[in-house]
Design a protein around this motif. Structure first.
Motif, PDB file in Angstrom:
ATOM      1  N   ARG A  60       0.834  -1.201   0.000  1.00 36.14           N
ATOM      2  CA  ARG A  60       0.000   0.000   0.000  1.00 36.14           C
ATOM      3  C   ARG A  60       0.865   1.247   0.000  1.00 36.14           C
ATOM      4  NH1 ARG A  60      -5.442  -0.724   2.357  1.00 36.14           N
ATOM      5  NH2 ARG A  60      -5.780  -2.958   2.498  1.00 36.14           N
ATOM      6  N   ASN A  61       0.273   2.321  -0.501  1.00 34.92           N
ATOM      7  CA  ASN A  61       0.970   3.599  -0.411  1.00 34.92           C
ATOM      8  C   ASN A  61       0.928   4.068   1.037  1.00 34.92           C
ATOM      9  OD1 ASN A  61      -1.755   4.176  -0.259  1.00 34.92           O
ATOM     10  ND2 ASN A  61      -1.697   5.832  -1.720  1.00 34.92           N
ATOM     11  N   ARG A  92       5.528  15.436  -7.681  1.00 28.63           N
ATOM     12  CA  ARG A  92       5.802  14.012  -7.426  1.00 28.63           C
ATOM     13  C   ARG A  92       7.264  13.738  -7.729  1.00 28.63           C
ATOM     14  NH1 ARG A  92       1.355  10.522  -6.894  1.00 28.63           N
ATOM     15  NH2 ARG A  92      -0.589  11.610  -7.232  1.00 28.63           N
ATOM     16  N   ARG A 113       9.045   6.599  -3.142  1.00 29.71           N
ATOM     17  CA  ARG A 113       8.823   6.775  -4.577  1.00 29.71           C
ATOM     18  C   ARG A 113       7.590   7.639  -4.823  1.00 29.71           C
ATOM     19  NH1 ARG A 113       5.907   4.289  -8.465  1.00 29.71           N
ATOM     20  NH2 ARG A 113       5.190   2.659  -7.066  1.00 29.71           N
ATOM     21  N   ASN A 114       7.732   8.587  -5.761  1.00 34.02           N
ATOM     22  CA  ASN A 114       6.660   9.517  -6.114  1.00 34.02           C
ATOM     23  C   ASN A 114       6.072  10.199  -4.885  1.00 34.02           C
ATOM     24  OD1 ASN A 114       6.887   9.171  -8.871  1.00 34.02           O
ATOM     25  ND2 ASN A 114       5.401   7.512  -8.931  1.00 34.02           N
ATOM     26  N   GLU A 142       4.065   6.703  -2.835  1.00 31.57           N
ATOM     27  CA  GLU A 142       3.466   5.516  -3.445  1.00 31.57           C
ATOM     28  C   GLU A 142       4.122   4.218  -2.998  1.00 31.57           C
ATOM     29  OE1 GLU A 142       3.283   5.971  -7.676  1.00 31.57           O
ATOM     30  OE2 GLU A 142       2.125   7.824  -7.535  1.00 31.57           O
ATOM     31  N   GLU A 143       5.402   4.283  -2.651  1.00 32.55           N
ATOM     32  CA  GLU A 143       6.118   3.061  -2.256  1.00 32.55           C
ATOM     33  C   GLU A 143       7.254   3.432  -1.337  1.00 32.55           C
ATOM     34  OE1 GLU A 143       8.030  -0.779  -4.523  1.00 32.55           O
ATOM     35  OE2 GLU A 143       8.428   1.186  -5.380  1.00 32.55           O
TER      36      GLU A 143
END
Length: 147
Positions: A60-61, A92, A113-114, A142-143
């Motif tokens: 999940r983010n 982002r 990430r992002n 996001e990650e």
């Protein structure tokens, strides 16, 4: 000097890198969490018994919160403004929270990430007070990858 295996790390310094460039030192980091769905797969065995297999699902983010002393870091401020004003193409970015030892050598990295700024809370300045003015920034990502 790198820490020996099995030794816990001491939190001397945290830094925030955006696209590999250190843009800010941090005084506090919280909420760095990796959450992953759990997939339960039931099936019948040859003996007719129910057998459950538990598998890892999608990661999940998430979000984390960082506290920084207010500085004149133009790149950090630009990143926050891009996020708040909805300029997602520049907001982002890949970011990293970097844990450093007492000599400012990186010893642990948390890659986001992002990532973008989801919220900012300015401290409460008071006239005549000698405290450092801080901002609390919520970073959405996001990650999360730990290195």
């Amino acid at each position: 000097m790198s820490p020996r295996q099995g030794r816990s790390l001491a939190a001397h310094n945290f830094g925030l890198q955006i696209d590999g460039v250190l843009v800010e030192y941090l005084s506090e980091v919280s909420g760095l969490t990796i959450e992953q769905d759990v997939v339960v797969s039931p099936r019948n065995t040859a003996q007719g018994r129910m057998d459950l297999t538990i598998l890892p699902g999608v990661q999940r983010n998430g979000q984390c919160t960082v506290v920084r002393g207010v500085t004149q870091s133009a790149s950090f401020t630009r990143w926050i403004n891009d996020s708040v004003n909805g300029r997602t193409s520049t907001a982002r970015r890949n970011a990293s929270i970097v844990l450093m030892d007492h000599e400012d050598n990186p010893v642990q990295r948390y890659h986001l990430r992002n990532a973008w700024c989801g919220r900012i809370d300015a401290g409460t300045p008071q006239a005549g007070e000698g405290a450092v003015l801080t901002e609390t920034v919520t970073i959405v990502f996001e990650e999360l990858v730990i290195e």
